[in-house]
Design a protein around this motif. Structure first.
Motif, mmCIF file in Angstrom:
data_model
loop_
_atom_site.group_PDB
_atom_site.id
_atom_site.type_symbol
_atom_site.label_atom_id
_atom_site.label_comp_id
_atom_site.label_asym_id
_atom_site.label_seq_id
_atom_site.Cartn_x
_atom_site.Cartn_y
_atom_site.Cartn_z
ATOM 1 N N ALA A 5 37.557 56.454 37.145
ATOM 2 C CA ALA A 5 36.954 56.040 35.871
ATOM 3 C C ALA A 5 37.532 54.697 35.416
ATOM 4 N N ALA A 6 38.848 54.508 35.572
ATOM 5 C CA ALA A 6 39.477 53.243 35.187
ATOM 6 C C ALA A 6 38.934 52.102 36.049
ATOM 7 N N GLU A 7 38.807 52.325 37.348
ATOM 8 C CA GLU A 7 38.270 51.298 38.238
ATOM 9 C C GLU A 7 36.820 50.979 37.885
ATOM 10 N N ASP A 8 36.036 52.005 37.536
ATOM 11 C CA ASP A 8 34.648 51.775 37.108
ATOM 12 C C ASP A 8 34.609 50.877 35.871
ATOM 13 N N SER A 9 35.478 51.154 34.902
ATOM 14 C CA SER A 9 35.530 50.341 33.676
ATOM 15 C C SER A 9 35.884 48.895 33.992
ATOM 16 N N VAL A 10 36.853 48.718 34.867
ATOM 17 C CA VAL A 10 37.280 47.363 35.224
ATOM 18 C C VAL A 10 36.173 46.646 36.005
ATOM 19 N N ALA A 11 35.504 47.349 36.918
ATOM 20 C CA ALA A 11 34.404 46.742 37.676
ATOM 21 C C ALA A 11 33.298 46.275 36.725
ATOM 22 N N ALA A 44 31.906 42.493 36.146
ATOM 23 C CA ALA A 44 30.463 42.254 36.300
ATOM 24 C C ALA A 44 29.889 41.581 35.056
ATOM 25 N N ARG A 45 30.340 42.016 33.862
ATOM 26 C CA ARG A 45 29.870 41.394 32.619
ATOM 27 C C ARG A 45 30.248 39.915 32.554
ATOM 28 N N LYS A 46 31.313 39.557 33.232
ATOM 29 C CA LYS A 46 31.761 38.161 33.255
ATOM 30 C C LYS A 46 31.138 37.396 34.425
ATOM 31 N N GLY A 47 30.186 38.024 35.112
ATOM 32 C CA GLY A 47 29.461 37.349 36.184
ATOM 33 C C GLY A 47 30.124 37.409 37.547
ATOM 34 N N ARG A 48 31.164 38.206 37.695
ATOM 35 C CA ARG A 48 31.829 38.346 38.998
ATOM 36 C C ARG A 48 31.092 39.391 39.823
ATOM 37 N N VAL A 49 31.079 39.189 41.119
ATOM 38 C CA VAL A 49 30.461 40.145 42.038
ATOM 39 C C VAL A 49 31.577 40.963 42.671
ATOM 40 N N ILE A 50 31.450 42.272 42.607
ATOM 41 C CA ILE A 50 32.440 43.143 43.252
ATOM 42 C C ILE A 50 32.082 43.238 44.732
ATOM 43 N N GLU A 51 32.958 42.703 45.572
ATOM 44 C CA GLU A 51 32.733 42.718 47.021
ATOM 45 C C GLU A 51 33.190 44.017 47.650
ATOM 46 N N LEU A 56 40.102 46.701 43.676
ATOM 47 C CA LEU A 56 38.840 45.961 43.574
ATOM 48 C C LEU A 56 39.026 44.568 44.157
ATOM 49 N N ILE A 57 37.977 44.075 44.801
ATOM 50 C CA ILE A 57 37.950 42.692 45.257
ATOM 51 C C ILE A 57 36.677 42.088 44.680
ATOM 52 N N ALA A 58 36.866 41.066 43.859
ATOM 53 C CA ALA A 58 35.733 40.416 43.198
ATOM 54 C C ALA A 58 35.579 38.998 43.721
ATOM 55 N N ARG A 59 34.357 38.521 43.695
ATOM 56 C CA ARG A 59 34.073 37.140 44.076
ATOM 57 C C ARG A 59 33.801 36.355 42.799
ATOM 58 N N GLU A 60 34.471 35.228 42.683
ATOM 59 C CA GLU A 60 34.340 34.323 41.536
ATOM 60 C C GLU A 60 34.056 32.939 42.121
ATOM 61 N N GLY A 61 32.786 32.666 42.415
ATOM 62 C CA GLY A 61 32.449 31.440 43.130
ATOM 63 C C GLY A 61 33.018 31.534 44.533
ATOM 64 N N PHE A 114 41.699 39.593 43.786
ATOM 65 C CA PHE A 114 42.205 40.903 44.189
ATOM 66 C C PHE A 114 42.764 41.565 42.936
ATOM 67 N N VAL A 115 42.240 42.742 42.630
ATOM 68 C CA VAL A 115 42.550 43.384 41.353
ATOM 69 C C VAL A 115 43.262 44.708 41.574
ATOM 70 N N GLU A 116 44.424 44.834 40.969
ATOM 71 C CA GLU A 116 45.136 46.113 40.927
ATOM 72 C C GLU A 116 44.860 46.722 39.571
ATOM 73 N N VAL A 117 44.386 47.962 39.555
ATOM 74 C CA VAL A 117 44.050 48.652 38.317
ATOM 75 C C VAL A 117 45.152 49.660 37.998
ATOM 76 N N LYS A 118 45.659 49.604 36.778
ATOM 77 C CA LYS A 118 46.664 50.555 36.323
ATOM 78 C C LYS A 118 46.185 51.163 35.004
ATOM 79 N N ALA A 119 46.186 52.481 34.939
ATOM 80 C CA ALA A 119 45.767 53.184 33.725
ATOM 81 C C ALA A 119 46.915 54.041 33.215
#
Length: 136
Positions: free
Chosen positions: A30-36, A40-47, A60-65, A70-75
């Motif tokens: 659920a935390a990873e879903d929230s972060v994804a 996405a709202r900021k226009g990043r694509v989750i690869e 999570l690995i997001a593409r920003e241009g 590389f995203v570490e999620v901590k809840a």
């Protein structure tokens, strides 16, 4: 009457431990879903999600241009408690896995990258610390 596919009711400590583990797993998803959704709202694509490399898992690995993030999620119950859960050892493992991921990218290890720490508190609020691993 219990459903036929339902697991049997817990009868002791191993069952309680398993239930806590299941709740922790679902809470992490659920935390990873929230972060994804935040990225996405900021226009990043989750690869990739929960990508496993030689150092371990990257949440999570997001593409920003051209940049990979590389995203570490901590809840945890608070942002302070969540940030306290990140260790130097985890950072080193995530960096090793990120290098492996970039090794497959068109630019290879010359790929621009950033390491973010995304915190999720007990209310579900998201706070992202960009470049969180610099100097670590």
């Amino acid at each position: 009457m219990a459903e036929p596919d339902a697991p049997p009711p817990s009868t002791g400590a191993p069952g309680l431990r398993a239930e806590r583990g299941r709740r922790g797993y679902l809470s992490g998803i659920a935390a990873e879903d929230s972060v994804a959704r935040h990225y996405a709202r900021k226009g990043r694509v989750i690869e990739a999600r929960r990508w496993r490399g030689p150092g371990g898992e990257i949440d999570l690995i997001a593409r920003e241009g051209a940049r990979l993030v590389f995203v570490e999620v901590k809840a945890s119950r608070s942002f302070d408690a969540a940030v306290a859960r990140l260790t130097r050892r985890q950072i080193a493992r995530i960096r090793r896995s990120a290098e492996a991921y970039c090794g497959e990218a068109p630019e290879g290890l010359l790929t621009e990258m950033r390491f973010d720490l995304a915190l999720v508190d007990g209310r579900g609020a998201v706070h992202v610390m960009e470049n969180a691993f610099d100097g670590g």
